[in-house]
Scaffold this active site. Sequence first.
Site, PDB file in Angstrom:
ATOM      1  N   SER A 131      21.248 -22.528  79.061  1.00 25.29           N
ATOM      2  CA  SER A 131      20.815 -23.893  79.357  1.00 25.29           C
ATOM      3  C   SER A 131      21.894 -24.860  78.857  1.00 25.29           C
ATOM      4  O   SER A 131      23.075 -24.654  79.098  1.00 25.29           O
ATOM      5  CB  SER A 131      19.455 -24.155  78.702  1.00 25.29           C
ATOM      6  OG  SER A 131      18.999 -25.458  78.958  1.00 25.29           O
ATOM      7  N   TYR A 145      22.017 -33.050  86.822  1.00 24.77           N
ATOM      8  CA  TYR A 145      22.285 -31.841  86.027  1.00 24.77           C
ATOM      9  C   TYR A 145      21.205 -31.674  84.964  1.00 24.77           C
ATOM     10  O   TYR A 145      20.665 -30.568  84.773  1.00 24.77           O
ATOM     11  CB  TYR A 145      23.664 -31.941  85.376  1.00 24.77           C
ATOM     12  CG  TYR A 145      24.002 -30.784  84.463  1.00 24.77           C
ATOM     13  CD1 TYR A 145      24.452 -29.572  84.978  1.00 24.77           C
ATOM     14  CD2 TYR A 145      23.877 -30.903  83.080  1.00 24.77           C
ATOM     15  CE1 TYR A 145      24.765 -28.512  84.145  1.00 24.77           C
ATOM     16  CE2 TYR A 145      24.190 -29.845  82.234  1.00 24.77           C
ATOM     17  CZ  TYR A 145      24.629 -28.650  82.772  1.00 24.77           C
ATOM     18  OH  TYR A 145      24.928 -27.595  81.933  1.00 24.77           O
ATOM     19  N   LYS A 149      18.435 -28.483  84.345  1.00 23.96           N
ATOM     20  CA  LYS A 149      18.308 -27.752  83.077  1.00 23.96           C
ATOM     21  C   LYS A 149      16.943 -27.991  82.425  1.00 23.96           C
ATOM     22  O   LYS A 149      16.395 -27.089  81.770  1.00 23.96           O
ATOM     23  CB  LYS A 149      19.439 -28.149  82.122  1.00 23.96           C
ATOM     24  CG  LYS A 149      20.823 -27.697  82.578  1.00 23.96           C
ATOM     25  CD  LYS A 149      20.927 -26.178  82.677  1.00 23.96           C
ATOM     26  CE  LYS A 149      22.346 -25.717  82.960  1.00 23.96           C
ATOM     27  NZ  LYS A 149      22.474 -24.241  83.040  1.00 23.96           N
TER      28      LYS A 149
END
Length: 274
Positions: A131, A145, A149
């Site tokens: 992660s 992004y 995650k």
Amino acid sequence: MDKKVWLITGISSGLGKALAEAVMNAGDYVIGTFRKDAQIEAFNLVNRGRGHAIFLDVTDHEKIEKVVSDIKRIDVLVNNAGIGFIGAVEETSTEETRTVFEANFFGVLKMTQAVLPKMRAQNSGHIVQISSHGGIKAFAGFGIYNASKFALEGFSEALAQEVAPLGIKVSLIEPGPFRTEFASSGLPEAKKVIYDYADTAGAFRSKLKGVHGKQEGDPKKAALAIIDLVNADNPSLRLPLGKVPLMTIQMKLDSVKADLEYNREVAENVVFKS
């Protein structure tokens, strides 16, 4: 003790490459994925008996099923393959967003789902999700992004509870900035640029590009930390790596706690009175 078999996605560079090398040096066996035939040939030539490289693009779900079905045993799955992306939320197109999620979320989800039947049959296994500290705290200019995650963290946290009684472990690795190719000139970014975000998302774009080659994190040390985690009797669900994530994750925890306390009375007043 028999060698562990590690399936690690995306070992061509960065943390994936460092981890594959460290795992083989520690005496375990690596099955690693690449997306270029020349890289596969080079890896297999020098690592005979220690590891084996295969072709896989984690966005190809049918290929994932085939690859996993051909592997007899998988003790550790490391979902490392993924992509970065910078740009303000408004700047980012739906197509760009889907590309990020295909690699960072759907590809990881499919790999995880494909491997789980083998681990359930073994009554053992460890799923390691690469992660980011950006999977806990979001940053202006990193929103898409971050979202990918955050999604990874969410399903993995639930998964850990689901598979614990089955002898399977799940860990989330949350690196900060590491000296890899992540922030190189090839880092994907939104094609559209809106001037109004110059001081927020725009500043983040410039900052991230400027740190390439200067990041605090050492991939080789991170690889050893991950191996230690996998070999631990009671591995933690989350492993932050670097001084930066210690700071940023603590900032997030402090922010959430402050909002919780500030709104406690409001929250308590919206329930039915007994």
